[in-house]
Design an enzyme around this catalytic site. Structure first.
Site, PDB file in Angstrom:
ATOM      1  N   ARG A  80       0.866  -1.168   0.000  1.00 42.82           N
ATOM      2  CA  ARG A  80       0.000   0.000   0.000  1.00 42.82           C
ATOM      3  C   ARG A  80       0.909   1.226   0.000  1.00 42.82           C
ATOM      4  O   ARG A  80       2.059   1.170   0.440  1.00 42.82           O
ATOM      5  CB  ARG A  80      -0.908   0.027   1.239  1.00 42.82           C
ATOM      6  CG  ARG A  80      -1.858  -1.156   1.342  1.00 42.82           C
ATOM      7  CD  ARG A  80      -2.686  -1.064   2.618  1.00 42.82           C
ATOM      8  NE  ARG A  80      -3.660  -2.142   2.725  1.00 42.82           N
ATOM      9  CZ  ARG A  80      -3.421  -3.304   3.336  1.00 42.82           C
ATOM     10  NH1 ARG A  80      -2.246  -3.526   3.905  1.00 42.82           N
ATOM     11  NH2 ARG A  80      -4.357  -4.246   3.382  1.00 42.82           N
ATOM     12  N   LYS A 127      -2.376  -2.263   7.481  1.00 43.44           N
ATOM     13  CA  LYS A 127      -3.789  -2.036   7.773  1.00 43.44           C
ATOM     14  C   LYS A 127      -4.212  -2.928   8.933  1.00 43.44           C
ATOM     15  O   LYS A 127      -3.916  -4.116   8.958  1.00 43.44           O
ATOM     16  CB  LYS A 127      -4.634  -2.333   6.535  1.00 43.44           C
ATOM     17  CG  LYS A 127      -6.068  -1.837   6.638  1.00 43.44           C
ATOM     18  CD  LYS A 127      -6.767  -1.947   5.311  1.00 43.44           C
ATOM     19  CE  LYS A 127      -8.190  -1.396   5.394  1.00 43.44           C
ATOM     20  NZ  LYS A 127      -8.877  -1.466   4.094  1.00 43.44           N
ATOM     21  N   HIS A 137      -2.383   2.536  -6.261  1.00 40.28           N
ATOM     22  CA  HIS A 137      -2.915   1.303  -5.665  1.00 40.28           C
ATOM     23  C   HIS A 137      -3.120   0.212  -6.713  1.00 40.28           C
ATOM     24  O   HIS A 137      -3.164  -0.974  -6.374  1.00 40.28           O
ATOM     25  CB  HIS A 137      -4.234   1.591  -4.946  1.00 40.28           C
ATOM     26  CG  HIS A 137      -4.640   0.544  -3.956  1.00 40.28           C
ATOM     27  ND1 HIS A 137      -4.018   0.396  -2.743  1.00 40.28           N
ATOM     28  CD2 HIS A 137      -5.597  -0.424  -4.017  1.00 40.28           C
ATOM     29  CE1 HIS A 137      -4.586  -0.608  -2.085  1.00 40.28           C
ATOM     30  NE2 HIS A 137      -5.534  -1.121  -2.837  1.00 40.28           N
ATOM     31  N   ARG A 151      -0.663  -2.572  -6.640  1.00 33.83           N
ATOM     32  CA  ARG A 151      -0.947  -3.634  -5.662  1.00 33.83           C
ATOM     33  C   ARG A 151      -1.917  -4.646  -6.266  1.00 33.83           C
ATOM     34  O   ARG A 151      -1.747  -5.858  -6.097  1.00 33.83           O
ATOM     35  CB  ARG A 151      -1.515  -3.001  -4.396  1.00 33.83           C
ATOM     36  CG  ARG A 151      -1.893  -3.981  -3.277  1.00 33.83           C
ATOM     37  CD  ARG A 151      -2.232  -3.183  -2.025  1.00 33.83           C
ATOM     38  NE  ARG A 151      -3.062  -3.904  -1.105  1.00 33.83           N
ATOM     39  CZ  ARG A 151      -2.611  -4.696  -0.136  1.00 33.83           C
ATOM     40  NH1 ARG A 151      -1.311  -4.910  -0.007  1.00 33.83           N
ATOM     41  NH2 ARG A 151      -3.455  -5.304   0.685  1.00 33.83           N
ATOM     42  N   HIS A 167      -4.310  -9.280   4.065  1.00 35.31           N
ATOM     43  CA  HIS A 167      -5.764  -9.267   4.192  1.00 35.31           C
ATOM     44  C   HIS A 167      -6.199  -9.999   5.456  1.00 35.31           C
ATOM     45  O   HIS A 167      -5.620 -11.025   5.812  1.00 35.31           O
ATOM     46  CB  HIS A 167      -6.420  -9.932   2.978  1.00 35.31           C
ATOM     47  CG  HIS A 167      -6.394  -9.084   1.751  1.00 35.31           C
ATOM     48  ND1 HIS A 167      -6.583  -9.587   0.476  1.00 35.31           N
ATOM     49  CD2 HIS A 167      -6.209  -7.729   1.588  1.00 35.31           C
ATOM     50  CE1 HIS A 167      -6.507  -8.608  -0.404  1.00 35.31           C
ATOM     51  NE2 HIS A 167      -6.287  -7.475   0.239  1.00 35.31           N
ATOM     52  N   TYR A 209      -9.655 -10.845  -6.396  1.00 38.52           N
ATOM     53  CA  TYR A 209      -8.732 -10.817  -7.532  1.00 38.52           C
ATOM     54  C   TYR A 209      -9.017 -11.921  -8.542  1.00 38.52           C
ATOM     55  O   TYR A 209      -8.561 -11.843  -9.686  1.00 38.52           O
ATOM     56  CB  TYR A 209      -7.281 -10.902  -7.037  1.00 38.52           C
ATOM     57  CG  TYR A 209      -6.879  -9.654  -6.303  1.00 38.52           C
ATOM     58  CD1 TYR A 209      -6.576  -8.484  -6.991  1.00 38.52           C
ATOM     59  CD2 TYR A 209      -6.837  -9.612  -4.907  1.00 38.52           C
ATOM     60  CE1 TYR A 209      -6.243  -7.320  -6.323  1.00 38.52           C
ATOM     61  CE2 TYR A 209      -6.504  -8.459  -4.232  1.00 38.52           C
ATOM     62  CZ  TYR A 209      -6.204  -7.310  -4.948  1.00 38.52           C
ATOM     63  OH  TYR A 209      -5.890  -6.151  -4.283  1.00 38.52           O
TER      64      TYR A 209
END
Length: 292
Positions: free
Chosen positions: A137, A162, A229, A232, A255, A264
């Protein structure tokens, strides 16, 4: 409780729960907007219909996008449930359903063209290659420190990603080579050991990375609607195309749940590889007779 006291207790409640500075700041800003809308009224006296009118105001008058309205909604729910210890009727203030559109994905050739457009700007090339090579990120890139590059094990340590979690992602040989050249050329020297610095010697600002990305995007002649982004997204999609297990990609991306990573799968081009199960059935059963 006065509105000033509400903000003070809200900040304390978030601090006790370990919310990140970014989350706390976002909630406090939106709580202030909420309070100003009901200027002259104590917000602990409001009900669901008042809150509903505020959310409608955001949608209809301020034209705030659904995702941001949901953040306001979540902030309000936190205030009433935690700070005021009240139970709300969520049916009257529902979260807006978000339809997630598929982002544009850059091809390997386009990404190489982006890198090539950097020319002799070694720092900028190293920045873009590190984001793509490790699936970072933009905030994670800006917070990288020299000590986070593990050349011996070919890994990059992502600190406080995150959700405040640390993780490792991969460090490619090409990425290590460009980082080594960058280090020897620029010799970044910051008291807090940041890897990438501005021309004034300060840690990079995300806006700086966004600007340089779009500058080289234009130079490369890439017309797709993409952002930093996107690199990524490209990292995850290209790994999937290469046959990498999705659970490993989940770990690399940081994640919290597999559902975020399976997104994805929708970005892959299956047209060439896939065979209809009807054709597989015919082949397996050796069906030869024509359909009557």
């Amino acid at each position: 409780m006065t509105n000033e006291e509400v903000l003070t207790k809200l900040e304390e409640d978030m601090r006790l729960r370990g919310y990140s500075p970014k989350t706390k700041n976002g909630y406090l800003i939106r709580a202030q907007v909420f309070i100003r809308y009901f200027e002259g009224r104590a917000i602990d006296d409001l009900n669901e219909h008042d809150i509903r009118n505020f959310l409608k105001y955001l949608f209809e008058e301020k034209k705030v996008v659904p995702g941001t309205v949901n953040v306001y909604n979540s902030t309000i729910r936190f205030i009433y449930e935690v700070t005021f210890e009240r139970t709300l009727n969520f049916k009257l203030i529902p979260l807006h359903k978000i339809v997630r559109s598929l982002p544009e994905i850059m091809t390997v050739e386009e990404i190489q063209a982006l890198f090539d457009a950097c020319g002799n700007h070694l720092r900028d090339r190293a920045i873009l290659m590190t984001i793509y090579g490790g699936g970072l990120r933009i905030s994670e890139l800006c917070n990288l420190k020299v000590s986070d590059i593990y050349a011996s094990s070919m890994r990059i340590l992502i600190r406080k990603g995150k959700g405040g979690k640390d993780r490792f992602t991969i460090l490619s040989k090409s990425n290590l080579d460009i980082l080594t050249k960058y280090w020897r050329t620029y010799k970044p020297n910051h008291p807090d050991n940041y890897l990438f610095l501005s021309r004034l010697g300060n840690p990079l600002n995300p806006r700086t990375v966004q600007k340089l990305f779009h500058k080289y995007l234009d130079k490369a002649g890439i017309k797709k609607i993409v952002t930093v982004h996107t690199l990524r997204h490209d990292f995850a999609t290209h790994l999937l195309q290469a046959g990498t297990d999705i659970s490993r990609i989940k770990h690399l991306l940081g994640h919290a749940n597999i559902q975020s990573t399976t997104f994805y799968l929708h970005l892959l081009d299956f047209e060439v590889e896939l065979v209809s199960p009807l054709d597989m059935m015919d082949e397996k059963l050796g069906k030869s007779k024509e359909v009557q």
